[in-house]
Design a protein around this motif. Structure first.
Motif, PDB file in Angstrom:
ATOM      1  N   LEU A 107     -12.488  -4.769   6.920  1.00 29.99           N
ATOM      2  CA  LEU A 107     -12.981  -5.819   6.032  1.00 29.99           C
ATOM      3  C   LEU A 107     -12.044  -5.996   4.839  1.00 29.99           C
ATOM      4  O   LEU A 107     -11.740  -7.126   4.438  1.00 29.99           O
ATOM      5  N   ASP A 108     -11.595  -4.875   4.280  1.00 29.84           N
ATOM      6  CA  ASP A 108     -10.631  -4.961   3.176  1.00 29.84           C
ATOM      7  C   ASP A 108      -9.379  -5.714   3.611  1.00 29.84           C
ATOM      8  O   ASP A 108      -8.888  -6.595   2.900  1.00 29.84           O
ATOM      9  N   LEU A 109      -8.865  -5.377   4.769  1.00 32.88           N
ATOM     10  CA  LEU A 109      -7.645  -6.032   5.254  1.00 32.88           C
ATOM     11  C   LEU A 109      -7.878  -7.516   5.500  1.00 32.88           C
ATOM     12  O   LEU A 109      -7.015  -8.351   5.205  1.00 32.88           O
ATOM     13  N   HIS A 110      -9.039  -7.840   6.041  1.00 31.09           N
ATOM     14  CA  HIS A 110      -9.353  -9.252   6.280  1.00 31.09           C
ATOM     15  C   HIS A 110      -9.400 -10.038   4.972  1.00 31.09           C
ATOM     16  O   HIS A 110      -8.813 -11.122   4.864  1.00 31.09           O
ATOM     17  N   LEU A 111     -10.066  -9.481   3.980  1.00 28.65           N
ATOM     18  CA  LEU A 111     -10.172 -10.174   2.688  1.00 28.65           C
ATOM     19  C   LEU A 111      -8.819 -10.280   2.001  1.00 28.65           C
ATOM     20  O   LEU A 111      -8.509 -11.302   1.380  1.00 28.65           O
ATOM     21  N   GLU A 119     -12.506  -7.542  -5.297  1.00 21.37           N
ATOM     22  CA  GLU A 119     -12.390  -6.191  -5.835  1.00 21.37           C
ATOM     23  C   GLU A 119     -11.118  -5.550  -5.296  1.00 21.37           C
ATOM     24  O   GLU A 119     -11.118  -4.431  -4.780  1.00 21.37           O
ATOM     25  N   LEU A 120     -10.030  -6.244  -5.450  1.00 20.14           N
ATOM     26  CA  LEU A 120      -8.756  -5.823  -4.874  1.00 20.14           C
ATOM     27  C   LEU A 120      -8.350  -4.433  -5.345  1.00 20.14           C
ATOM     28  O   LEU A 120      -7.704  -3.674  -4.621  1.00 20.14           O
ATOM     29  N   TRP A 121      -8.724  -4.080  -6.575  1.00 20.79           N
ATOM     30  CA  TRP A 121      -8.344  -2.786  -7.119  1.00 20.79           C
ATOM     31  C   TRP A 121      -8.972  -1.627  -6.370  1.00 20.79           C
ATOM     32  O   TRP A 121      -8.495  -0.496  -6.450  1.00 20.79           O
ATOM     33  N   ASN A 122     -10.044  -1.897  -5.629  1.00 18.85           N
ATOM     34  CA  ASN A 122     -10.662  -0.838  -4.830  1.00 18.85           C
ATOM     35  C   ASN A 122      -9.988  -0.677  -3.477  1.00 18.85           C
ATOM     36  O   ASN A 122     -10.249   0.308  -2.770  1.00 18.85           O
ATOM     37  N   ALA A 123      -9.134  -1.632  -3.111  1.00 18.49           N
ATOM     38  CA  ALA A 123      -8.461  -1.573  -1.817  1.00 18.49           C
ATOM     39  C   ALA A 123      -7.006  -1.141  -1.949  1.00 18.49           C
ATOM     40  O   ALA A 123      -6.498  -0.363  -1.141  1.00 18.49           O
ATOM     41  N   LEU A 124      -6.311  -1.661  -2.951  1.00 19.74           N
ATOM     42  CA  LEU A 124      -4.894  -1.350  -3.133  1.00 19.74           C
ATOM     43  C   LEU A 124      -4.706  -0.365  -4.284  1.00 19.74           C
ATOM     44  O   LEU A 124      -5.572  -0.208  -5.137  1.00 19.74           O
ATOM     45  N   GLY A 125      -3.545   0.273  -4.291  1.00 19.96           N
ATOM     46  CA  GLY A 125      -3.249   1.238  -5.341  1.00 19.96           C
ATOM     47  C   GLY A 125      -3.456   2.659  -4.849  1.00 19.96           C
ATOM     48  O   GLY A 125      -3.399   2.947  -3.649  1.00 19.96           O
ATOM     49  N   ALA A 126      -3.680   3.582  -5.771  1.00 14.03           N
ATOM     50  CA  ALA A 126      -3.864   5.005  -5.458  1.00 14.03           C
ATOM     51  C   ALA A 126      -5.305   5.396  -5.753  1.00 14.03           C
ATOM     52  O   ALA A 126      -5.769   5.240  -6.885  1.00 14.03           O
ATOM     53  N   HIS A 127      -5.996   5.911  -4.737  1.00 12.02           N
ATOM     54  CA  HIS A 127      -7.424   6.235  -4.883  1.00 12.02           C
ATOM     55  C   HIS A 127      -7.708   7.654  -4.406  1.00 12.02           C
ATOM     56  O   HIS A 127      -7.600   7.941  -3.205  1.00 12.02           O
ATOM     57  N   VAL A 141      -0.160  -0.402  -0.702  1.00 11.24           N
ATOM     58  CA  VAL A 141       0.644  -1.340  -1.480  1.00 11.24           C
ATOM     59  C   VAL A 141       0.939  -2.560  -0.616  1.00 11.24           C
ATOM     60  O   VAL A 141       1.116  -2.459   0.599  1.00 11.24           O
ATOM     61  N   TRP A 142       0.967  -3.726  -1.268  1.00 15.88           N
ATOM     62  CA  TRP A 142       1.289  -4.978  -0.583  1.00 15.88           C
ATOM     63  C   TRP A 142       2.792  -5.231  -0.741  1.00 15.88           C
ATOM     64  O   TRP A 142       3.289  -5.412  -1.855  1.00 15.88           O
ATOM     65  N   ALA A 143       3.521  -5.195   0.397  1.00 20.25           N
ATOM     66  CA  ALA A 143       4.973  -5.409   0.384  1.00 20.25           C
ATOM     67  C   ALA A 143       5.376  -6.021   1.722  1.00 20.25           C
ATOM     68  O   ALA A 143       5.985  -5.366   2.574  1.00 20.25           O
ATOM     69  N   PRO A 144       5.042  -7.296   1.942  1.00 19.40           N
ATOM     70  CA  PRO A 144       5.215  -7.905   3.265  1.00 19.40           C
ATOM     71  C   PRO A 144       6.661  -8.053   3.718  1.00 19.40           C
ATOM     72  O   PRO A 144       6.918  -8.166   4.923  1.00 19.40           O
ATOM     73  N   ASN A 145       7.611  -8.067   2.796  1.00 23.48           N
ATOM     74  CA  ASN A 145       9.014  -8.236   3.176  1.00 23.48           C
ATOM     75  C   ASN A 145       9.732  -6.915   3.392  1.00 23.48           C
ATOM     76  O   ASN A 145      10.903  -6.906   3.792  1.00 23.48           O
ATOM     77  N   ALA A 146       9.066  -5.807   3.128  1.00 19.83           N
ATOM     78  CA  ALA A 146       9.711  -4.497   3.227  1.00 19.83           C
ATOM     79  C   ALA A 146       9.945  -4.118   4.685  1.00 19.83           C
ATOM     80  O   ALA A 146       9.124  -4.402   5.556  1.00 19.83           O
ATOM     81  N   ARG A 147      11.083  -3.443   4.932  1.00 17.09           N
ATOM     82  CA  ARG A 147      11.327  -2.856   6.251  1.00 17.09           C
ATOM     83  C   ARG A 147      10.661  -1.497   6.369  1.00 17.09           C
ATOM     84  O   ARG A 147      10.414  -1.006   7.475  1.00 17.09           O
ATOM     85  N   GLY A 148      10.376  -0.902   5.238  1.00 13.16           N
ATOM     86  CA  GLY A 148       9.694   0.382   5.216  1.00 13.16           C
ATOM     87  C   GLY A 148       9.324   0.728   3.788  1.00 13.16           C
ATOM     88  O   GLY A 148       9.942   0.254   2.842  1.00 13.16           O
ATOM     89  N   VAL A 149       8.276   1.554   3.632  1.00  7.26           N
ATOM     90  CA  VAL A 149       7.838   1.993   2.308  1.00  7.26           C
ATOM     91  C   VAL A 149       7.510   3.478   2.381  1.00  7.26           C
ATOM     92  O   VAL A 149       6.911   3.944   3.358  1.00  7.26           O
ATOM     93  N   ARG A 150       7.922   4.219   1.350  1.00  8.99           N
ATOM     94  CA  ARG A 150       7.596   5.644   1.259  1.00  8.99           C
ATOM     95  C   ARG A 150       6.957   5.934  -0.099  1.00  8.99           C
ATOM     96  O   ARG A 150       7.245   5.257  -1.084  1.00  8.99           O
ATOM     97  N   VAL A 151       6.094   6.954  -0.126  1.00 10.48           N
ATOM     98  CA  VAL A 151       5.492   7.399  -1.374  1.00 10.48           C
ATOM     99  C   VAL A 151       6.344   8.526  -1.942  1.00 10.48           C
ATOM    100  O   VAL A 151       6.667   9.485  -1.238  1.00 10.48           O
ATOM    101  N   PRO A 204       2.058  -1.956  -8.465  1.00 14.58           N
ATOM    102  CA  PRO A 204       1.489  -3.133  -9.144  1.00 14.58           C
ATOM    103  C   PRO A 204       0.005  -2.989  -9.441  1.00 14.58           C
ATOM    104  O   PRO A 204      -0.513  -3.613 -10.360  1.00 14.58           O
ATOM    105  N   MET A 205      -0.687  -2.154  -8.654  1.00 15.86           N
ATOM    106  CA  MET A 205      -2.128  -1.970  -8.818  1.00 15.86           C
ATOM    107  C   MET A 205      -2.469  -0.663  -9.520  1.00 15.86           C
ATOM    108  O   MET A 205      -3.634  -0.248  -9.538  1.00 15.86           O
ATOM    109  N   ALA A 206      -1.469  -0.014 -10.116  1.00 15.67           N
ATOM    110  CA  ALA A 206      -1.731   1.257 -10.790  1.00 15.67           C
ATOM    111  C   ALA A 206      -2.779   1.074 -11.870  1.00 15.67           C
ATOM    112  O   ALA A 206      -2.713   0.148 -12.667  1.00 15.67           O
ATOM    113  N   ARG A 207      -3.727   1.992 -11.921  1.00 19.78           N
ATOM    114  CA  ARG A 207      -4.788   1.922 -12.924  1.00 19.78           C
ATOM    115  C   ARG A 207      -4.503   2.832 -14.116  1.00 19.78           C
ATOM    116  O   ARG A 207      -5.288   2.876 -15.070  1.00 19.78           O
ATOM    117  N   ALA A 208      -3.379   3.542 -14.058  1.00 18.73           N
ATOM    118  CA  ALA A 208      -2.911   4.334 -15.200  1.00 18.73           C
ATOM    119  C   ALA A 208      -1.405   4.501 -15.044  1.00 18.73           C
ATOM    120  O   ALA A 208      -0.876   4.447 -13.929  1.00 18.73           O
TER     121      ALA A 208
END
Length: 732
Positions: A107-111, A119-127, A141-151, A204-208
């Motif tokens: 549901l989160d992905l669909h929205l 309530e995007l902040w509850n779906a993206l970011g660090a929880h 994280v939302w990064a549609p043009n990325a070839r890859g993402v690492r934490v 981008p969605m960091a809460r701190a």
């Protein structure tokens, strides 16, 4: 245990370079013929051992940090890893991030894909959360043009090689659940751009966030227990345009430099309550790297600045203000963002949050980038952000900065530097739609919240409901209130003139009533008017020091009586003579009795307290701010005398008479027409009282209405008008 199948050079290379979209398909545990294959990527490890119930098996070292093997098992085991390093031969025990299912729901992905996740902040970011029975943190994280993402973070020594994220399909969202990572962890996202290069980005969605100039994101969770239930239940009882609204604008970092949010909570509510303001308005509190921007160049839209404490510390400040009966407005900046290479600009290697057309993306005035309001995910990011501040921090209103720069495609641009919209006009249709959606969403979800536009043009319908179409063919933008920049500019222009010249500019004080009911207005004397050589409010005034203060007091008396809500920037409530500086804030020492025995500055502050007290107790001054029935000129044409007189009415017709004398002479026996229904008037406020620092010319006795025609009325009063002063009278 037998060896695992060869990984293959392509997959191995993509994983090591950080360019793989589905690392979970290669890492972790997978059923194969003859058992369960396990593969782990742990650069710099000397050994990796699988620990499961009744099982302890060391994986084969495949080189480059890969370890693998096939266990002769029929079912997937619940297992942990024991990872050894050169400096820790006994190893660290941990869960394998690649044995977990996605921690973000369909549901989160669909929205998110629809651009409708409110309530995007509850779906993206660090929880921080518990997932499949294990505690850790979900990173998305939302990064549609990325070839890859690492934490990357302090939990992996800022080396993300072993922590690639998986792409969750066409939404452009990447996800990874990291067991054992919790609150306080520092992190960023390492993104492989389409060209194969890498960039390290804050969330981008960091809460701190870290305290600037450091810029890593921080894993956080709120533990604040709110105590403002009474305030929240009743803040929407009365429509804001029919209620008293007197705003004290504050730059938190410099109000009392060095104070934390919690220390501010001890001092600010008491000070504001003593002065009688109904609300405070904070200049932007969202995280920003450069303090000199005053918060108007935001990099962390979901994080209160960490300069003064944690997000919960900020919640504590808001909670304290609410308990003191004070509403909280916050400046919100959806018009643009800075170009810092660790923040939003070309976030995943291509324009993402900004417009794809460089001429549309570049803000011509501030060297920043404008949001692409036509992209649904960007619009969702901003709409959800507005809701976030109201719901997560109990904010009572958003003052939206620089709305005009959003509305016009040709804003600060010359011919040839902009392209018209699809109808050939200069309106930014995407921005119009965004503002309408934002306002409609906030008002639907957050009862009692008000949105306020800083909009400096004559755009039709800024405070009209979104479903009401105006003269330009657009629906209203849906704001609750709008800053009256015209009133501010005209009235300051008038008051800066020497009294002898004011008669030539009299219309600058009366013109605002021509359009007073076209929008729901706030009268702003904001930070913008007391910086950059514009001088503090009292320093704009002509004459010697006594006359400057008298003009200052008279002007505030006129302002508080004029239709519209009030806003006054800190320091102006006690006639600070110096311009504001974010480096040291207001000159509080001016209020020290040891500095001056006379009430030079304390008197002005006492007047502001009295203005707010009488204002709040007089419905005529606020109940009908937005309708013509609430105002009537008595004398708007006394240019030679520098006098303005008008009546305000509440809904039951009870009047208040406001008279301003902007000349430095006492006017005896000044006759003004008044309603015959009031036999006796009493002076309830006089800015020339000695306790305010004035000369003490007052109408001490009740003033009787006489049967003498004046100003088109059959009855009138005669008053003594103090020099450079405003007085208010009510029925005795």
């Amino acid at each position: 245990m037998r060896p695992a199948a060869d990984l293959g050079d392509e997959d191995r290379g993509r994983l090591l370079s950080g360019g793989h979209h589905d690392p979970h398909s290669l890492l972790g545990a997978h059923p194969v013929r003859g058992g369960v294959q396990l593969r782990v990527l742990r650069p710099h490890a000397t050994a990796v051992t699988i620990l499961a119930k009744g099982l302890r098996t060391e994986l084969h070292d495949d080189g480059d940090g890969f370890f693998s093997g096939v266990l002769p098992l029929r079912t997937m085991p619940e297992y942990r890893l024991l990872v050894a390093y050169p400096d820790h031969a006994e190893g660290y025990e941990t869960d394998d991030p690649y044995r977990f299912l996605p921690a973000l729901g369909d549901l989160d992905l669909h929205l998110i894909g629809e651009g409708r996740h409110e309530e995007l902040w509850n779906a993206l970011g660090a929880h921080p959360l518990t997932h499949q029975g294990v505690t850790g943190t979900r990173f998305t994280v939302w990064a549609p043009n990325a070839r890859g993402v690492r934490v990357v973070g302090d939990f992996n020594y800022w080396d993300g090689t072993g922590f690639p994220m998986r792409s969750l399909g066409s939404t452009g969202v990447w996800e990874l659940f990291l067991p054992g990572v919790g609150e306080g962890a520092l992190y960023k996202f390492e993104i492989m751009r389409p060209d194969g290069s890498h960039t390290l980005r804050a969330d981008p969605m960091a809460r701190a966030t870290e305290v600037p100039p450091a810029n890593a994101s921080v894993v956080t969770r709120s533990r604040h227990e709110w105590t403002d239930h009474e305030w929240m239940a009743h803040r929407g009882d009365r429509p804001v345009h029919e209620a008293p609204l007197s705003v004290y604008e504050v730059h938190l970092a410099s109000w009392r430099p060095g104070l934390t949010y919690r220390q501010l909570a001890e001092q600010l509510p008491r000070y504001v309550r003593e002065l009688g303001f109904t609300h405070v308005e904070f200049m932007p509190v969202a995280e920003h790297p450069f303090g000199g921007s005053w918060g108007y160049q935001v990099t962390g839209f979901y994080a209160p600045t960490s300069r003064m404490g944690s997000p919960d510390d900020f919640r504590f400040l808001v909670d304290s203000l609410h308990r003191a009966g004070i509403g909280v407005l916050v400046d919100w900046v959806p018009a643009h963002f800075p170009r810092d290479d660790w923040a939003l600009a070309e976030f995943d290697g291509r324009p993402l949050y900004e417009h794809g057309d460089p001429s549309r993306a570049a803000h011509p005035d501030w060297g920043t980038l404008e949001f692409d309001y036509g992209r649904k995910e960007v619009r969702n990011f901003l709409v959800a952000n507005a809701v976030y501040w109201c719901e997560e921090f109990h904010i009572d209103g958003l003052r939206v900065d620089a709305v005009a720069s959003m509305l016009y495609l040709d804003y600060s641009r010359e011919d040839g530097q902009w392209s018209p919209n699809e109808h050939g006009g200069r309106e930014n249709l995407d921005a119009v739609a965004f503002l309408q959606e934002m306002n409609a969403t906030v008002y639907r979800r957050c009862p009692g919240v008000v949105t306020i536009a800083e909009e400096s043009t004559a755009w039709d319908g800024v405070t009209r409901a979104t479903h009401h179409v105006g003269h330009g063919g657009f629906g209203g933008l849906g704001f609750g209130l709008k800053w009256n920049m015209g009133w501010m500019h005209d009235s300051l222009g008038y008051i800066e003139h020497e009294p002898v010249h004011r008669k030539f500019h009299h219309n600058e004080m009366t013109f605002s009533m021509v359009y007073a009911y076209s929008e729901n207005y706030v009268l702003p004397i904001s930070h913008d008017e007391v910086v950059h050589g514009k001088r503090a409010l009292v320093s704009k005034m002509p004459g010697d020091w006594w006359q400057q203060r008298a003009n200052h007091r008279a002007y505030l008396g006129f302002m508080w009586a004029h239709p519209g809500k009030q806003l006054l920037f800190m320091g102006q409530e006690f006639a600070q003579g110096a311009e504001w500086s974010e480096g040291h804030g207001p000159d509080w020492w001016l209020l020290d009795p040891s500095y001056a025995a006379e009430p030079d500055h304390r008197g002005v502050r006492d007047l502001v307290r009295e203005l707010n007290t009488v204002y709040a107790g007089t419905p005529a001054l606020w109940q009908q701010d937005t309708v013509p029935d609430g105002f009537d000129w008595v004398d708007g044409g006394a240019a030679e005398d520098n006098v303005l007189a008008f009546l305000r009415f509440d809904r039951d017709g009870a009047p208040l008479l406001a008279v301003s004398n902007f000349s430095p002479v006492v006017r005896h026996g000044f006759r003004l027409g008044v309603p015959g229904s009031v036999p006796v008037w009493s002076e309830v406020l006089n800015t020339d009282e000695e306790r305010f620092g004035g000369s003490g010319v007052v109408n001490a006795d009740p003033v009787k209405t006489e049967q003498a025609e004046s100003h088109g009325r059959r009855t009138s009063v005669t008053l003594t008008l103090p020099p450079l002063a405003t007085l208010w009278l009510r029925p005795a």
